[in-house]
Design an enzyme around this catalytic site. Structure first.
Site, PDB file in Angstrom:
ATOM      1  N   SER A  65     -38.271  17.023  32.390  1.00 37.59           N
ATOM      2  CA  SER A  65     -36.818  17.176  32.278  1.00 37.59           C
ATOM      3  C   SER A  65     -36.351  16.425  31.037  1.00 37.59           C
ATOM      4  CB  SER A  65     -36.155  16.569  33.514  1.00 37.59           C
ATOM      5  OG  SER A  65     -34.788  16.333  33.264  1.00 37.59           O
ATOM      6  N   THR A  66     -35.242  16.854  30.461  1.00 38.76           N
ATOM      7  CA  THR A  66     -34.739  16.152  29.273  1.00 38.76           C
ATOM      8  C   THR A  66     -34.107  14.802  29.622  1.00 38.76           C
ATOM      9  OG1 THR A  66     -32.706  17.421  29.418  1.00 38.76           O
ATOM     10  CG2 THR A  66     -34.365  18.202  27.864  1.00 38.76           C
ATOM     11  N   TYR A 116     -36.343   9.104  38.636  1.00 41.13           N
ATOM     12  CA  TYR A 116     -36.832  10.473  38.375  1.00 41.13           C
ATOM     13  C   TYR A 116     -37.374  10.575  36.951  1.00 41.13           C
ATOM     14  CZ  TYR A 116     -35.979  15.589  37.639  1.00 41.13           C
ATOM     15  OH  TYR A 116     -36.060  16.932  37.345  1.00 41.13           O
ATOM     16  N   PRO A 147     -37.434  20.872  30.253  1.00 37.43           N
ATOM     17  CA  PRO A 147     -36.253  21.721  30.237  1.00 37.43           C
ATOM     18  C   PRO A 147     -34.946  20.941  30.300  1.00 37.43           C
ATOM     19  CG  PRO A 147     -37.335  21.844  32.385  1.00 37.43           C
ATOM     20  CD  PRO A 147     -38.184  20.964  31.509  1.00 37.43           C
ATOM     21  N   ASN A 189     -30.775  21.252  31.562  1.00 38.41           N
ATOM     22  CA  ASN A 189     -30.229  21.638  32.883  1.00 38.41           C
ATOM     23  C   ASN A 189     -30.382  23.157  33.067  1.00 38.41           C
ATOM     24  OD1 ASN A 189     -29.172  19.060  32.163  1.00 38.41           O
ATOM     25  ND2 ASN A 189     -27.616  19.268  33.743  1.00 38.41           N
ATOM     26  N   ASP A 221     -20.431   9.795  35.608  1.00 35.57           N
ATOM     27  CA  ASP A 221     -20.533  10.745  34.489  1.00 35.57           C
ATOM     28  C   ASP A 221     -21.986  10.966  34.094  1.00 35.57           C
ATOM     29  OD1 ASP A 221     -17.970  11.576  33.865  1.00 35.57           O
ATOM     30  OD2 ASP A 221     -17.582   9.914  32.478  1.00 35.57           O
TER      31      ASP A 221
END
Ligand SMILES: NC(=O)C1=CN([C@@H]2O[C@H](COP(=O)(O)OP(=O)(O)OC[C@H]3O[C@@H](n4cnc5c(N)ncnc54)[C@H](OP(=O)(O)O)[C@@H]3O)[C@@H](O)[C@H]2O)C=CC1
Ligand SMILES: C[C@H]1O[C@H](OP(=O)(O)OP(=O)(O)OC[C@H]2O[C@@H](n3cnc4c(=O)[nH]c(N)nc43)[C@H](O)[C@@H]2O)[C@@H](O)[C@@H](O)C1=O
Length: 361
Positions: A108-109, A137, A164, A166, A324
Site C-alpha cells: 500500500s502507498t 499496517y 497500490p 486507494n 484526517d
C-alpha cells in the site's frame, strides 16, 4: 504465464482478488487454486505449509490481507499488524519452499512517510516517520516488501511487490465504520438521498443487504433513523445531512480495482524482479512499484462529486473529531509507466461505475 499455469489467488473474494480472478478468467486462464478465508486461514503457518505442499501453485497473487479505512486501522492496530505479518510471512515463505515461479505481493502507498515529498517516488521509502493512524499496517507492508526482496537476493526467487494507492470497485467493503472513504461516501449519500425522498423501499433494501449493528430493513423507522444518525446520515426537521470525517482537506488518489487487477496481471506476465531492482547509488535499494493514476483531489471535492453523481441534495457536515490522516499521498507513477502500464478508468467514470454496481448488487 501459460494459459494452463496453476495460479493461486490469495483473497480471491476481496476487492482486488475478485477483479484479478475475473480478468484472468476472461483472458482464458482456468487452472486456479482458490481457498476462502474459512477454508484456509493464512495466519496459520501449518495450514499454509500443508496447502502449498499439496497444491504446488506456479504463480501466486498475494491479495489477502487485513484491510480497512483510517478508523479501522487506528482502532484494530494489533489485528492489522499481526494478521498482515503472519499472512505474508506464511505465503511468501511457502512460495519459496515450494518453488513458486513468481509471486506478486500487494502492499500500500501508506508505506511512505507522513510528510513525504510529493509525488512519492519508490526511493522515499524508509526516509522519515510514518502516519500514526495506520503505522502498524504500514510497518507490516514494509516488512512484506523487504521479505520479498530478501528472498530474491538470498535465494534467487522472483517475488515482486506492488504498492497500490486507494482502491475502489465491485466487491468493495461498504461497512460504515471499517470501509475506506469512497465506498462509505457512496453508501451514505445513497441512504441520504433515499431518506430525503422518504423512499423507505430503498432504505430497507440497503439495510437488508448490509445490516448495520444488526439493524436490517425490517427495523422500525425510529430504529433506522437512530442507527443511520450514528453512522453520519442524519435527518433534522425536513433536511437530511451526511457526515464527512475530518476537515475535507486531505488529498487522495483513487484507482479502479479492475485497473489494479490489470496492472497486477501485466506485471505478473511480463516483468521479473530484475526489472524492478535498480541497484542503487543510494543507501536504499527499492524494488517495489507504485500503482496509481498520478492524480489526486481533496476529500471535499470527492464528496461533492459523489453527491452530484448520487443526486443527494442535503448539506455535508465535516466532523473534526475524526482523523484526517496523511494530508497528501500522491504516487509518482513514472516507474510503472516506464514498465509499460497506465490506468484506463478516470475517477469520474469510476464513481459512476461504482454507483451503478452498488445499486445493482
Ligand atoms: N482497498 C484498498 O483501498 C487498498 C488495498 N490495498 C491492498 O490490496 C490488497 C487487497 O485488498 P482488498 O482487495 O481491498 O482487500 P479485501 O478486504 O477486499 O480482501 C481481502 C481478502 O483477504 C482475505 N483474508 C483476510 N484475512 C485472511 C486470512 N487470515 N486468511 C485467509 N484470507 C484472508 C479476505 O477474506 P475474508 O473477507 O473472508 O476475511 C478477503 O477475501 C491487500 O494487500 C491490501 O492491503 C492497498 C492499498 C489500498
Ligand atoms: C488505502 C489506505 O486507506 C487508509 O488510509 P486513508 O487513505 O486515510 O483511508 P480512508 O479511505 O479511510 O480515508 C481517507 C480520508 O477520507 C476521510 N473520510 C471522510 N469521510 C470518511 C468516511 O465516511 N469514511 C472513511 N473511511 N474516511 C472518510 C478520512 O478521514 C481520511 O481523511 C489506511 O487504511 C491506509 O493504510 C491505506 O492503505
Amino acid at each position: 504465464m501459460d494459459k494452463d499455469a496453476k495460479i493461486y489467488i490469495a483473497g480471491h473474494r476481496g476487492l482486488v482478488g475478485s477483479a484479478i480472478l475475473k480478468k484472468l478468467k476472461a483472458e482464458g486462464f482456468s487452472n486456479f487454486v482458490l481457498r476462502t478465508h474459512a477454508e484456509l486461514d493464512l495466519t496459520d503457518a501449518n495450514a499454509v505449509a500443508a496447502f502449498f505442499a499439496e497444491e504446488k501453485p506456479e504463480y501466486v497473487f498475494l491479495a489477502a490481507a487485513k484491510v480497512g479505512g483510517i478508523v479501522a486501522n487506528n482502532t484494530y492496530r494489533a489485528d492489522f499488524i499481526y494478521a498482515n505479518l503472519m499472512i505474508q510471512n506464511n505465503v511468501v515463505h511457502q512460495s519459496y519452499v515450494n518453488n513458486v515461479k513468481k509471486l506478486l505481493f500487494l502492499g500500500s502507498t501508506c508505506i511512505y512517510p507522513k510528510a513525504c515529498p510529493q509525488p512519492m517516488k519508490e526511493d522515499y521509502l524508509l526516509t522519515d516517520t510514518l502516519e500514526y493512524t495506520n503505522e502498524p499496517y504500514a510497518i507490516a507492508k514494509i516488512a512484506g516488501i523487504k521479505l520479498c526482496e530478501s528472498y530474491n537476493l538470498q535465494y534467487g526467487t522472483n517475488f515482486i511487490s506492488v504498492m497500490p494507492t486507494n482502491l475502489y470497485g465491485p466487491n468493495d467493503n461498504f461497512d460504515l465504520e471499517k470501509s475506506h472513504v469512497l465506498p462509505a461516501l457512496i453508501r451514505k449519500m445513497h441512504l441520504g438521498r433515499a431518506l430525503e425522498a422518504q423512499d423507505w423501499t430503498t432504505v430497507r433494501k440497503d439495510l437488508n443487504e448490509r445490516p448495520i449493528e444488526g439493524v436490517d430493513g425490517k427495523a422500525s423507522e425510529s430504529e433506522i433513523y437512530s442507527i443511520l444518525e450514528k453512522y453520519g446520515v442524519k435527518k433534522t426537521d425536513d433536511k437530511v445531512s451526511v457526515e464527512i470525517w475530518g476537515s475535507g482537506k486531505p488529498m487522495r488518489e483513487f484507482l479502479w480495482s479492475e485497473d489494479m487487477a490489470d496492472a497486477c496481471i501485466f506485471i505478473m506476465k511480463s516483468r521479473n524482479f530484475e526489472d524492478t531492482y535498480a541497484p542503487a547509488e543510494k543507501e536504499i535499494r527499492n524494488t517495489h512499484i507504485n500503482i496509481g493514476t498520478g492524480k489526486d483531489l481533496s476529500i471535499r471535492e470527492l464528496a461533492e462529486s459523489i453527491k452530484a453523481m448520487v443526486g443527494f441534495e442535503g448539506p455535508l457536515k465535516f466532523n473534526a473529531d475524526k482523523p484526517d490522516g496523511t494530508m497528501k499521498k500522491l504516487t509518482d507513477v513514472s516507474k510503472l509507466h516506464g514498465l509499460g502500464w497506465k490506468h484506463q478508468i478516470d475517477l469520474e467514470e469510476g464513481i459512476k461505475k461504482m454507483y451503478d454496481w452498488y445499486r445493482s448488487a
